[in-house]
Design a protein around this motif. Structure first.
Motif, PDB file in Angstrom:
ATOM      1  N   ASP A  32      59.986  51.206 -19.520  1.00  0.00           N
ATOM      2  CA  ASP A  32      59.998  51.550 -18.087  1.00  0.00           C
ATOM      3  C   ASP A  32      61.168  50.856 -17.382  1.00  0.00           C
ATOM      4  O   ASP A  32      61.649  49.818 -17.843  1.00  0.00           O
ATOM      5  N   ASP A  33      61.587  51.428 -16.274  1.00  0.00           N
ATOM      6  CA  ASP A  33      62.648  50.835 -15.436  1.00  0.00           C
ATOM      7  C   ASP A  33      63.888  50.497 -16.258  1.00  0.00           C
ATOM      8  O   ASP A  33      64.521  49.454 -16.057  1.00  0.00           O
ATOM      9  N   GLU A  87      63.131  58.937 -13.130  1.00  0.00           N
ATOM     10  CA  GLU A  87      62.131  58.594 -12.105  1.00  0.00           C
ATOM     11  C   GLU A  87      62.778  58.628 -10.728  1.00  0.00           C
ATOM     12  O   GLU A  87      63.992  58.519 -10.606  1.00  0.00           O
TER      13      GLU A  87
HETATM   14 MG    MG Z   1      59.307  52.919 -13.476  1.00  0.00          MG
END
Ligand code: MG
Ligand code: C2E
Ligand code: MG
Length: 417
Positions: free
Chosen positions: A319-320, A371
């Motif tokens: 993630d990220d 995202e």
């Molecule tokens: Mg994220």
């Protein structure tokens, strides 16, 4: 006795001496150097002047008829507002006893008559400078003290807020105050909702809805994240099994966020295994999102737990991605299935970075998800950059399970038409 003279930034000096010629000579010399000067030819007038308008330094004769310089000095030192003014004694006597007395009543220096004018000037100048730097330091210290008090207050407040949050979090687990929200992930070409990311919400009985950004760090720091994280997985899988029964042909999957702090407890693996079995969910339909910084932490135990989760058949997503520090070597060895591009890159339209991350994922044969898509233009650019899947407010904000169910229904209808 003359009145106070005009003008000067060098300093303001009171000269006390009963002999007019001394007063005159010192005054002329100091005035020439730019000092403000006031004279007093007896102790009473001197004290009155000094108390009503405290000078930067005092030149004080020792031998005067009514009261000697030591007594004058003692009175100056007895008052807080004049206590710190440097007093330089002057005397015709070069006696050791006088010098000792001068320092014992609080004088800072002693000059013997007849004066060397250059010496008097140098000493006056030095003591004024010393006094000024002392005042400056005292002011700085006061400022620091004030800042310190402020900071202490803030720390106390922060600590007690966090402490309250911690106590409330313990109750929240027991009292079922959490809810999962769901944000759809879209396959750009088909416009199909193929997955939901679960995002936790806390309905605090007094404070209302609290964002995970505010309470997850407290949960992580206090270790309570373990329990919350397990609830998230149970609840997510329960919901996915409901949707799988409701929409058997849609092939939906679900993504959960797992904190790096949860990867120190191997009971997580057992929990996931048990929940998958109880809900009859195919393991690859459960995606585990772990932030880049947690993946790159040099904790072998964490990597081991991630490998065990992977062995259960779940999918692992970083993630990220791009917001932390990644070792490409580590990435190469890490058993992950996909990358989620940090949403700040899309929002700030840093397309060169988005392109580089997409290429990296494609090269490694991994899935890549964008995202934070908020506009149609961002979506079009992502398609050009060969990014195939994503999520963001443009499609939908995170919504309740009920609202998510409506989204699936609508999506199925629009795909059929
Ligand atoms: Mg994220
Ligand atoms: P995340 O996993 O990167 O989740 C994406 C966050 O971005 C979510 O914030 C989501 O609401 C928000 N978002 C999605 N699309 C957009 C968009 O187009 N524009 C903008 N401005 N924001 C968008 P949320 O729900 O507040 O969650 C924040 C973070 O809290 C998550 O970041 C995740 O790191 C953490 N978190 C959320 N739920 C959980 C959980 O169950 N467990 C753990 N450990 N962490 C969680
Ligand atoms: Mg996430």
């Amino acid at each position: 006795m003359n009145d106070r003279q005009d003008s000067s930034s060098s300093g303001y000096i009171v000269i006390v001496d009963d002999r007019p010629e001394t007063l005159q000579m010192l005054s002329i010399m100091l005035l020439k150097q730019g000092y403000k000067v006031r004279q007093a030819n007896n102790p009473q007038i001197a004290l009155k002047r000094i108390f009503s308008d405290p000078p930067d330094a005092i030149l004080l004769d020792i031998n005067m008829p009514e009261m000697n310089g030591f007594e004058v000095c003692s009175q100056i030192k007895a008052r807080p507002e004049t206590r710190d003014i440097p007093v330089i004694f002057m005397s015709a006597l070069d006696s050791v006893a006088d010098k000792l007395e001068a320092f014992s009543v609080g004088g800072v220096d002693y000059i013997s008559k007849p004066f060397q004018l250059a010496e008097v000037l140098a000493r006056v100048d030095t003591h004024i400078k010393l006094r000024r730097s002392q005042i400056h330091l005292q002011e700085q210290a006061k400022l620091l003290q004030a800042q310190n008090a402020l900071l202490q207050g803030e720390i106390c407040e922060l600590f007690s807020t966090e402490h309250d949050l911690y106590e409330d979090l313990k109750l929240a687990v027991k009292q079922n105050e959490f809810e999962l929200y769901y944000q759809p992930l879209i396959e750009f070409d088909s416009e199909k909702i193929y997955c939901f990311e679960t995002l936790i919400r806390w309905h605090h009985p007094q404070r209302g809805m609290i964002s995970p950004l505010d309470f997850i760090p407290v949960a992580e720091a206090t270790g309570i994240i373990g329990e919350i994280g397990k609830w998230v997985i149970s609840e997510a899988c329960r919901q996915l099994s409901v949707w799988t029964q409701q929409f058997p042909d849609h092939g939906l999957s679900l993504s959960v966020n797992v904190s790096g702090k949860q990867l120190i407890d191997s009971s997580l693996v057992k929990h996931v295994k048990q929940v998958l079995a109880e809900t009859s969910i195919e393991p690859h339909k459960l995606k585990i999102e772990i932030t880049e910084s947690a993946v790159m932490l040099d904790q072998n135990i964490g990597l081991d737990i991630l490998r065990q989760l992977k062995n259960l058949g779940t999918q692992l997503y970083i993630d990220d991605f791009g917001s932390g520090y990644s070792s490409l070597n580590r990435l190469y060895d890490f058993p992950f299935d996909g990358l989620k591009i940090d949403q700040s890159f899309v929002r700030q339209e840093k397309w060169v970075l988005v392109n580089a991350i997409t290429m990296l994922a494609i090269t490694l044969d991994k899935d890549v998800i964008a995202e934070g898509i908020e506009t149609a233009a961002q979506l079009e650019t992502l398609k050009i950059l060969a990014c195939k899947n994503g999520q963001g407010f443009y499609f939908s904000r995170p919504v309740t399970a009920k609202a998510a169910t409506n989204l699936i229904n609508e999506n199925i209808k629009s795909l059929e038409s």
